[in-house]
Design a protein around this motif. Structure first.
Motif, mmCIF file in Angstrom:
data_model
loop_
_atom_site.group_PDB
_atom_site.id
_atom_site.type_symbol
_atom_site.label_atom_id
_atom_site.label_comp_id
_atom_site.label_asym_id
_atom_site.label_seq_id
_atom_site.Cartn_x
_atom_site.Cartn_y
_atom_site.Cartn_z
ATOM 1 N N ASP A 3 0.811 -1.211 0.000
ATOM 2 C CA ASP A 3 0.000 0.000 0.000
ATOM 3 C C ASP A 3 0.849 1.268 0.000
ATOM 4 O O ASP A 3 0.322 2.371 -0.101
ATOM 5 N N LEU A 6 0.774 2.653 -5.077
ATOM 6 C CA LEU A 6 -0.496 2.303 -5.711
ATOM 7 C C LEU A 6 -0.276 2.111 -7.205
ATOM 8 O O LEU A 6 0.492 2.841 -7.832
ATOM 9 N N TYR A 7 -0.995 1.139 -7.771
ATOM 10 C CA TYR A 7 -0.841 0.811 -9.192
ATOM 11 C C TYR A 7 -2.223 0.697 -9.806
ATOM 12 O O TYR A 7 -3.061 -0.085 -9.350
ATOM 13 N N ASP A 8 -2.461 1.475 -10.850
ATOM 14 C CA ASP A 8 -3.750 1.423 -11.551
ATOM 15 C C ASP A 8 -3.483 1.358 -13.043
ATOM 16 O O ASP A 8 -2.692 2.145 -13.581
ATOM 17 N N LEU A 9 -4.133 0.428 -13.717
ATOM 18 C CA LEU A 9 -4.024 0.313 -15.172
ATOM 19 C C LEU A 9 -5.393 0.540 -15.779
ATOM 20 O O LEU A 9 -6.332 -0.228 -15.542
ATOM 21 N N THR A 10 -5.519 1.608 -16.540
ATOM 22 C CA THR A 10 -6.786 1.957 -17.187
ATOM 23 C C THR A 10 -6.517 2.355 -18.629
ATOM 24 O O THR A 10 -5.789 3.317 -18.889
ATOM 25 N N ALA A 14 -0.735 3.085 -17.149
ATOM 26 C CA ALA A 14 -0.429 2.633 -15.796
ATOM 27 C C ALA A 14 -0.058 3.845 -14.952
ATOM 28 O O ALA A 14 0.911 4.553 -15.260
ATOM 29 N N THR A 15 -0.839 4.096 -13.915
ATOM 30 C CA THR A 15 -0.551 5.187 -12.983
ATOM 31 C C THR A 15 0.055 4.584 -11.728
ATOM 32 O O THR A 15 -0.561 3.745 -11.063
ATOM 33 N N THR A 17 1.677 5.472 -8.069
ATOM 34 C CA THR A 17 1.631 6.556 -7.099
ATOM 35 C C THR A 17 2.369 6.168 -5.829
ATOM 36 O O THR A 17 2.018 5.189 -5.168
ATOM 37 N N ASN A 19 2.847 6.352 -2.112
ATOM 38 C CA ASN A 19 1.705 6.554 -1.216
ATOM 39 C C ASN A 19 2.109 6.525 0.261
ATOM 40 O O ASN A 19 1.607 5.728 1.044
ATOM 41 N N SER A 56 1.470 10.889 -3.609
ATOM 42 C CA SER A 56 0.230 11.199 -2.892
ATOM 43 C C SER A 56 0.405 12.453 -2.049
ATOM 44 O O SER A 56 1.491 12.717 -1.514
#
Length: 268
Positions: A3, A6-10, A14-15, A17, A19, A56
């Protein structure tokens, strides 16, 4: 991912962050390992076409090494209770992180939302494009704690701003505000802090929708030319251009231009 990152794939973007906002996104071991692994995942995943790296909270992009953890590790090394390998973090963490950012065959955008210092600055310098909040700043900071440059700064900073200015900022660390960073060539864009997330995401999405194979070749050619002669760079350009000219994306772009349409790139 832990945590702390942070990993986001949209839709191909890939973002990633950092954190730890309460610690100004300082780099403890867990965070360094998680960031390294996230970047390697993004680099290797065929679903990722571009990467957005940010921090963040409003205060910091990343202030570099977590000195609270670091001082404890140093003390343990000195009294014999530690593993005696505190500075192995350069080889284990910082070098792989910077290599992943600079070497991945897809563009990396750094959205610098606050202070970027030490290794945090190094990560931003290694990115292909830097969008900086008007409240953000940079500081090399290494000499202030009796260390030399790491996280690629010896290589990246002088290529961004020249040897003389890089030496000045490394020998006499100071805070570089967003406007000075823009003037020096560290920042590509400076935007109001409240618009940073949307503006940076728009740039990164545009890259993700673009001819990513060509972007990879551009990154490769710039890195190669930085350490080779003009003759060698011309030969590399020839090789890379032949490869790009044979790509599906080149054919798509030419056909779209002739037909006055918007190209839809595949990354192949």
């Amino acid at each position: 991912m832990a945590d702390t990152v942070l990993y986001d794939l949209t839709e191909g973007l890939a973002t990633i962050t950092l954190n730890r906002p309460d610690a100004m996104n300082a780099l403890n071991i867990d965070t360094k390992e998680a960031l390294r692994d996230a970047l390697l995942e993004a680099a290797e995943s065929p679903a990722v076409r571009a990467v957005l790296l940010t921090g963040s909270g409003p205060r910091a992009f990343c202030v570099g090494q977590d000195l609270k953890e670091h001082i404890g590790l140093l003390a343990a090394d000195r009294d014999g209770s530690g593993e005696g390998s505190t500075m192995n973090t350069v080889a284990l963490h910082y070098n792989p992180i910077v290599t992943a950012i600079a070497g991945m065959p897809k563009p990396v955008v750094a959205a610098v939302n606050g202070v970027a210092a030490g290794a945090g600055a190094g990560f931003a310098f290694a990115a292909d494009y830097r969008i900086v909040a008007d409240t953000a700043s940079f500081n090399t900071s290494f000499a202030g704690v009796a260390l030399t440059a790491d996280s690629g700064v010896s290589w990246t900073l002088q290529r961004l701003i020249g040897y003389g200015r890089a030496a000045d900022l490394l020998l006499f660390p100071r805070t570089i505000d967003a406007q000075e960073a823009l003037g020096l060539g560290i920042a590509h864009q400076v935007v109001p802090a409240e618009e940073l997330a949307s503006r940076a995401a728009a740039v990164a999405r545009r890259l993700a929708e673009g001819p990513t194979a060509a972007y990879a070749a551009i990154k490769e050619s710039l890195a190669f030319a930085a350490g080779h002669t003009l003759t060698e760079a011309l030969a590399m350009e020839d090789e890379l251009q032949r490869r790009a000219g044979a790509s599906d994306d080149h054919a798509i772009a030419v056909n779209a231009f002739v037909n006055k349409e918007k190209p839809r790139f595949t990354g192949r």
